[in-house]
Design an enzyme around this catalytic site. Structure first.
Site, PDB file in Angstrom:
ATOM      1  N   PRO A 133       0.739  -1.326   0.043  1.00  0.00           N
ATOM      2  CA  PRO A 133       0.098  -0.036   0.010  1.00  0.00           C
ATOM      3  C   PRO A 133       0.716   1.357  -0.143  1.00  0.00           C
ATOM      4  O   PRO A 133       1.814   1.280   0.935  1.00  0.00           O
ATOM      5  CB  PRO A 133      -0.649  -0.049   1.318  1.00  0.00           C
ATOM      6  CG  PRO A 133      -0.274  -1.347   2.078  1.00  0.00           C
ATOM      7  CD  PRO A 133       0.916  -1.795   1.235  1.00  0.00           C
ATOM      8  N   GLU A 134       0.665   2.093  -0.995  1.00  0.00           N
ATOM      9  CA  GLU A 134       1.130   3.361  -0.901  1.00  0.00           C
ATOM     10  C   GLU A 134       0.279   4.530  -0.149  1.00  0.00           C
ATOM     11  O   GLU A 134      -0.903   3.904   0.225  1.00  0.00           O
ATOM     12  CB  GLU A 134       1.453   3.809  -2.262  1.00  0.00           C
ATOM     13  CG  GLU A 134       2.705   2.849  -3.135  1.00  0.00           C
ATOM     14  CD  GLU A 134       3.021   3.130  -4.242  1.00  0.00           C
ATOM     15  OE1 GLU A 134       3.200   4.145  -4.881  1.00  0.00           O
ATOM     16  OE2 GLU A 134       3.137   1.925  -5.207  1.00  0.00           O
TER      17      GLU A 134
ATOM     18  N   LYS B  43       2.479   6.382   4.638  1.00  0.00           N
ATOM     19  CA  LYS B  43       1.860   5.191   4.417  1.00  0.00           C
ATOM     20  C   LYS B  43       1.576   4.663   5.827  1.00  0.00           C
ATOM     21  O   LYS B  43       1.390   3.459   6.310  1.00  0.00           O
ATOM     22  CB  LYS B  43       2.718   4.140   3.879  1.00  0.00           C
ATOM     23  CG  LYS B  43       3.301   4.778   2.459  1.00  0.00           C
ATOM     24  CD  LYS B  43       4.418   4.079   1.629  1.00  0.00           C
ATOM     25  CE  LYS B  43       4.981   4.641   0.588  1.00  0.00           C
ATOM     26  NZ  LYS B  43       6.150   4.010   0.396  1.00  0.00           N
TER      27      LYS B  43
ATOM     28  N   ARG C 104      14.576  -2.278  -7.821  1.00  0.00           N
ATOM     29  CA  ARG C 104      13.018  -1.966  -8.065  1.00  0.00           C
ATOM     30  C   ARG C 104      12.794  -1.763  -9.380  1.00  0.00           C
ATOM     31  O   ARG C 104      13.609  -1.024  -9.881  1.00  0.00           O
ATOM     32  CB  ARG C 104      12.250  -0.745  -7.262  1.00  0.00           C
ATOM     33  CG  ARG C 104      13.082  -0.656  -5.725  1.00  0.00           C
ATOM     34  CD  ARG C 104      12.524  -1.805  -4.829  1.00  0.00           C
ATOM     35  NE  ARG C 104      11.044  -1.769  -4.897  1.00  0.00           N
ATOM     36  CZ  ARG C 104       9.980  -1.049  -4.103  1.00  0.00           C
ATOM     37  NH1 ARG C 104      10.600  -0.313  -3.073  1.00  0.00           N
ATOM     38  NH2 ARG C 104       8.853  -1.481  -3.835  1.00  0.00           N
TER      39      ARG C 104
END
Length: 287
Positions: free
Chosen positions: A2-3, A58, A277
């Site tokens: 989740p961002e 977050k 990433r």
DNA sequence: AAGAGGCCCTGATAGC
DNA sequence: TGCTATCAGGGCCTCT
């Protein structure tokens, strides 16, 4: 996982469902999250009333009436489920909970209220819960975090000053929570696409007009994602088990080898790896 | 000081 | 069918 937008959806749902309520009991089934849960965690929360629920970056911040806090980070795969308590069964004279959408494994923490219970599920256990005793200590938790994209402090002067003399590329900075809080790997790619900026560009080389674009796009993309209920890829769900809709609007994330969606652009979306990433971008329209 | 890389975990998927 | 390898939305810690 989740961002900022996904955490915002969870926060909104918690506000609706547990604000003002008393935590009757806390049950920890597995203390080994990202940080091991303290032995006193359950006792500090038991019997407390929830006065408010906020979000920073977050993180979810549950404020208790006695001025202490419970801080939650969902890591990559954390989800919170709210389960309604059924009325007492006439046959067995016991109350029970039932939810078809609740995962069977990895339900690590449960909060019991009069009418519902809250369940924290997290397969990878990168998430964590903290008990924070007062405001002073809460400040300490967030002392290394930069402003959120929505913050007035996230302005041109701030960007120019922060990036001055640094070597990293702009994608790296968007993921750096000391620079800006709340952006993760998906929205970093989406923001740079929207800003027409190549993710490999050294941040200090960006023109002021480009930095302005980043500020504007960050706000826009995150606002839109919140409006759509967040993004659901793999496992994000809100507390009632519904998925968000923003993943349908991704322009680059997960669109490796697909056509660029920008009008009249003939580019193909490329996937590259930056500091371990994945990054998605269009080589043609992101300069 | 800044930046790169390893690492904490499980599960889904792809390729053989 | 089952194995192995790779990858996943985060961020802390260590090393250079």
């Amino acid at each position: 996982m989740p961002e900022l937008p996904e955490v915002e959806i969870v926060q909104q749902s918690l506000s609706k469902n547990i604000k003002g309520k008393k935590i009757n009991r806390v049950l920890v089934k597995n203390r080994n999250l990202r940080f091991k849960l303290k032995p006193y965690f359950e006792n500090k929360l038991k019997g407390q009333f929830i006065s408010n629920i906020q979000r920073f970056s977050k993180y979810i911040i549950i404020m208790l009436k006695n001025k202490s806090f419970c801080v939650i980070h969902l890591g990559m795969t954390g989800t919170i489920h709210i389960i309604k308590k059924k009325k007492k069964s006439l046959l067995t004279n016991t109350s029970f909970y039932h939810s078809p959408i609740l995962p069977k494994k990895h339900n690590h923490i449960e909060f019991f209220f009069d009418d519902i219970k809250l369940i924290y599920n997290d397969p990878r256990r990168f998430g964590f819960f903290l008990f924070i005793k007062d405001k002073e200590n809460l400040k300490n938790v967030f002392k290394n975090y930069g402003p959120e994209p929505f913050d007035k402090k996230f302005n041109l002067d701030y960007l120019v000053n922060f990036l001055k003399g640094k070597k990293k590329d702009i994608k790296g900075f968007l993921l750096d929570q000391k620079f800006v809080s709340g952006i993760g790997n998906i929205y970093a790619s989406e923001i740079l696409y929207s800003s027409k900026i190549n993710p490999l560009t050294p941040a200090k080389k960006l023109k002021k007009s480009q930095l302005r674009n980043i500020i504007k796009s960050s706000k826009e993309i995150l606002y839109k994602a919140i409006k759509e209920g967040g993004s659901s890829i793999r496992d994000f769900k809100n507390t009632t088990g519904d998925t968000g809709g923003f993943q349908k609007k991704f322009k680059v994330y997960g669109r490796d080898k697909k056509n660029c969606k920008r009008l009249k652009c003939l580019g193909i979306i490329d996937k590259i790896i930056q500091s371990n990433r994945s990054t998605f971008y269009c080589k043609i329209c992101q300069k």
